[in-house]
Write a protein that holds these residues in place. Structure first.
Motif, PDB file in Angstrom:
ATOM      1  N   UNK A   1       0.878  -1.163   0.000  1.00 38.18           N
ATOM      2  CA  UNK A   1       0.000   0.000   0.000  1.00 38.18           C
ATOM      3  C   UNK A   1       0.918   1.215   0.000  1.00 38.18           C
ATOM      4  N   UNK A   2       0.680   2.153  -0.923  1.00 42.49           N
ATOM      5  CA  UNK A   2       1.558   3.325  -1.035  1.00 42.49           C
ATOM      6  C   UNK A   2       0.746   4.573  -0.680  1.00 42.49           C
ATOM      7  N   UNK A   3       1.337   5.446   0.147  1.00 38.97           N
ATOM      8  CA  UNK A   3       0.594   6.635   0.579  1.00 38.97           C
ATOM      9  C   UNK A   3       0.905   7.825  -0.327  1.00 38.97           C
ATOM     10  N   UNK A   4      -0.067   8.721  -0.387  1.00 37.27           N
ATOM     11  CA  UNK A   4       0.111   9.965  -1.140  1.00 37.27           C
ATOM     12  C   UNK A   4       0.053  11.120  -0.147  1.00 37.27           C
ATOM     13  N   UNK A   5       1.224  11.692   0.200  1.00 41.49           N
ATOM     14  CA  UNK A   5       1.208  12.831   1.115  1.00 41.49           C
ATOM     15  C   UNK A   5       0.549  14.031   0.437  1.00 41.49           C
ATOM     16  N   UNK A   6      -0.151  14.834   1.230  1.00 42.42           N
ATOM     17  CA  UNK A   6      -0.810  16.018   0.684  1.00 42.42           C
ATOM     18  C   UNK A   6       0.226  16.954   0.073  1.00 42.42           C
ATOM     19  N   UNK A   7      -0.094  17.526  -1.073  1.00 45.02           N
ATOM     20  CA  UNK A   7       0.875  18.423  -1.712  1.00 45.02           C
ATOM     21  C   UNK A   7       1.091  19.685  -0.879  1.00 45.02           C
ATOM     22  N   UNK A   8       0.129  19.946   0.023  1.00 46.82           N
ATOM     23  CA  UNK A   8       0.286  21.124   0.891  1.00 46.82           C
ATOM     24  C   UNK A   8       1.234  20.841   2.048  1.00 46.82           C
ATOM     25  N   UNK A   9       1.502  19.553   2.269  1.00 37.34           N
ATOM     26  CA  UNK A   9       2.412  19.206   3.354  1.00 37.34           C
ATOM     27  C   UNK A   9       3.837  19.197   2.814  1.00 37.34           C
TER      28      UNK A   9
END
Ligand code: UTP
Length: 298
Positions: free
Chosen positions: A176-184
């Motif tokens: 499972x791969x996470x997508x960090x928020x682009x605002x973070x």
């Protein structure tokens, strides 16, 4: 004012079929396969206890009695060892029986990790809780155990945390791969997420941060799991429910420190066996000498 609750309980799902480890797992749960001389599940319970967990629920099935026996008191063995003066061994087996308050519940059918976690609903109640998968053994000799790192992160944000580490680009399709928020844009270990993708193709992966068997979740996950439709493989997937949780609550990833072994996989298990034995005072010299002896011929 947010209601801050302490993470006191952990769930160890151990009701999977262990197909990657057949035929060993035909009659023996993979969680009982020993790394050197300690069953995997004992390393996991140890990590939970060292992370401040007070109560552990193991999700089992009808094939897993030996796990319950392992954490129980064994009067007969204790008597025999005592009679033959093996007090060090008596102490060792007693320590295992007193590691933590361990409870068991059965998952009646292997309907997926999400379904296994749902079996913990009434045990957990309305508090945040931890999940540790027996497949992932994490050793962090110099610092806090992986789960404690996640619990510390939870304390900061009061929201669900999935434990991640960076994997090689050609490995993303296994996780499972996470997508960090682009605002973070923070460069730290804790990142707010906006998505999670189960086993993406290399070109579709939103990052190389893979979910590796450690979670702290808020209890709202249970409502979502209850009406979660089966996903990949026809199983109730925990990832799908966490993705839905993100629409109503913040979910973060925490890039934990430590060496992680995928012991549900044969090669990962062999690596763990070699590393753990090299780390043992009683075995280091003989194992190191043996590896040197065979290495030139490989
Ligand atoms: P895995 O998919 O790695 O475990 O699930 P598995 O199904 O036992 O292994 P393979 O792929 O067939 O070799 C991750 C974790 O979720 C638990 C497993 O025991 C493992 O710890 N699990 C999985 C359950 O408890 N119940 C399930 O229905 C599925």
């Amino acid at each position: 004012m947010m209601n801050k609750k302490v993470v006191r309980k952990a769930v160890i799902p151990a009701a999977g079929l262990g197909t990657r480890f057949l035929p060993a797992t035909k009659a023996l749960p993979k969680e009982m396969l020993p790394i050197v001389d300690i069953p995997t599940v004992q390393y996991i319970v140890d990590e939970a206890v060292k992370s401040g967990i007070e109560e552990v629920l193991i999700i089992t099935n009808s094939n897993k009695h030996c796990m319950e026996n392992h954490f129980d008191k064994s009067y007969e063995l204790e008597d025999r060892l005592t009679a033959s003066g093996k007090m060090k061994e008596v102490e060792m087996i007693n320590r295992i029986a007193n590691m933590a308050n361990i409870y068991y519940v059965r998952q009646k059918e292997p309907r997926g990790l999400g379904h296994a976690i749902l079996c913990a609903k009434s045990f957990i109640g309305n508090e945040p809780f931890a999940i540790l998968l027996g497949d992932d053994v994490v050793i962090n000799k110099e610092g806090d155990p992986a789960l404690r790192q996640l619990i510390n992160a939870y304390k900061k944000v009061n929201a669900s945390i999935v434990g991640v580490q960076t994997v090689a680009e050609d490995q993303v399709s296994k996780y499972g791969i996470v997508a960090p928020s682009e605002y973070d844009t923070s460069q730290g270990r804790l990142k707010k997420l906006y998505d999670m993708v189960e086993k993406p193709r290399q070109e579709d992966a939103p990052s190389r941060l893979a979910v590796l068997g450690r979670y702290v979740l808020t209890p709202e996950i249970f409502d979502l799991l209850e009406n979660q439709t089966p996903g990949a493989g026809g199983e109730i997937q925990l990832t799908d429910a966490i993705k839905r949780l993100m629409t109503s609550q913040a979910v973060y990833s925490y890039d934990f420190e430590g060496t992680r072994y995928d012991v549900g996989d044969k090669f990962g298990f062999i690596k763990a066996t070699i590393d753990f034995s090299l780390d043992r005072e009683d075995l280091h010299d003989s194992v190191a000498a043996y590896i040197k002896e065979i290495a030139p011929g490989l």
